[in-house]
Design a protein around this motif. Sequence first.
Motif, PDB file in Angstrom:
ATOM      1  N   VAL A  85    -111.007  76.945 -18.928  1.00  0.00           N
ATOM      2  CA  VAL A  85    -109.995  75.850 -19.387  1.00  0.00           C
ATOM      3  C   VAL A  85    -110.874  75.299 -20.464  1.00  0.00           C
ATOM      4  N   SER A  86    -110.139  74.354 -21.376  1.00  0.00           N
ATOM      5  CA  SER A  86    -110.745  73.462 -22.536  1.00  0.00           C
ATOM      6  C   SER A  86    -111.317  72.593 -21.865  1.00  0.00           C
ATOM      7  N   LEU A  87    -112.299  71.862 -22.997  1.00  0.00           N
ATOM      8  CA  LEU A  87    -113.023  70.832 -22.368  1.00  0.00           C
ATOM      9  C   LEU A  87    -112.358  69.737 -22.202  1.00  0.00           C
ATOM     10  N   GLY A  88    -111.534  69.357 -22.868  1.00  0.00           N
ATOM     11  CA  GLY A  88    -110.525  68.212 -22.749  1.00  0.00           C
ATOM     12  C   GLY A  88    -109.785  68.278 -21.048  1.00  0.00           C
ATOM     13  N   THR A  89    -109.456  69.345 -20.963  1.00  0.00           N
ATOM     14  CA  THR A  89    -108.912  69.514 -19.540  1.00  0.00           C
ATOM     15  C   THR A  89    -110.163  69.080 -18.330  1.00  0.00           C
TER      16      THR A  89
ATOM     17  N   LYS B 296    -120.413  69.628 -18.606  1.00  0.00           N
ATOM     18  CA  LYS B 296    -118.757  69.638 -18.703  1.00  0.00           C
ATOM     19  C   LYS B 296    -118.389  71.001 -19.577  1.00  0.00           C
ATOM     20  N   ARG B 297    -119.334  71.133 -20.763  1.00  0.00           N
ATOM     21  CA  ARG B 297    -118.845  72.490 -21.576  1.00  0.00           C
ATOM     22  C   ARG B 297    -118.987  73.761 -20.866  1.00  0.00           C
TER      23      ARG B 297
ATOM     24  N   ALA C  70    -116.080  74.177 -18.410  1.00  0.00           N
ATOM     25  CA  ALA C  70    -115.049  74.559 -18.968  1.00  0.00           C
ATOM     26  C   ALA C  70    -115.165  76.088 -19.388  1.00  0.00           C
ATOM     27  N   LYS C  71    -116.138  76.751 -19.509  1.00  0.00           N
ATOM     28  CA  LYS C  71    -116.347  78.199 -19.750  1.00  0.00           C
ATOM     29  C   LYS C  71    -116.119  78.819 -18.565  1.00  0.00           C
TER      30      LYS C  71
END
Length: 191
Positions: free
Chosen positions: A30-34, A21-22, A25-26
Motif C-alpha cells: 500500500v502507499s505510505l499515506g494509507t 512505516k515506509r 507500506a512496501k
Amino acid sequence: MAQVKKRILIVALISSGIHSKREVAKVAGVSLGTVYNVMAKKKSASSLTHKNGAGRPGCLRNSIRRIVSQQIRRTPYLSSRNLASQPGVNASFSTVCRALRDLEYSKKYPDKTPMLSEKNRLYRIVWAKKYMYPKKLWMQTIFLDEMSIWLSRGRIKMWTKSGKKRFAPTTKHTPKINVWAAFSSMGTFPL
C-alpha cells in the motif's frame, strides 16, 4: 474483507516495532499515506472495519451472490452480461462484475492440458531411435515443415478464483489452413 485484513497487517507490523512505516507500506503493498491513515484510524476508533455510509444499500443480496457463484462454477465461460440475464439475478452486468470481484473471481485464460500421454512419449522415442539415419543419407533427405493458420480463436477466458488455476481441454481439430515448405541439400522447394 481484504481491506480489513490489510489494515490488521499494517497495525501488527507497526505495533511489533520492527518495521518503519515506509517498510510497512512496501510489505503490505500500500502507499505510505494509507499506512498513516490506518494508524490515525486505529488511534481514534477501536475498530478497523469500514463504517457503513449513508448511501444507497447494495442491490445484490447474499442469495443473488450465491446464484452468481453457482452459475460461474457450472459454466465458467459466461460473460458478466450473460450472468446478469440469468434467472434469479435481477442486477446490471456492472453490479454482477462488482459481486464477482468481491467473491475474488477474475477472468483469465485457462491453462492448457497436454494431450500427449507418457505412453505416447515412449513410442516417439522408440520410433526416433529405430529410424536414425547414417550421415550419407542426410544428403538425400528432404526436410518438410508445416505452419497452421488458425481460422478461429481457440482460447476463451473463463472465471477463476484468485490463486487457483483452471484447466480447459483443448480440441484436436479447430478450423485451420496448413502451409507446407521443404528444403534439402539441393535447395528449397516451392510452397
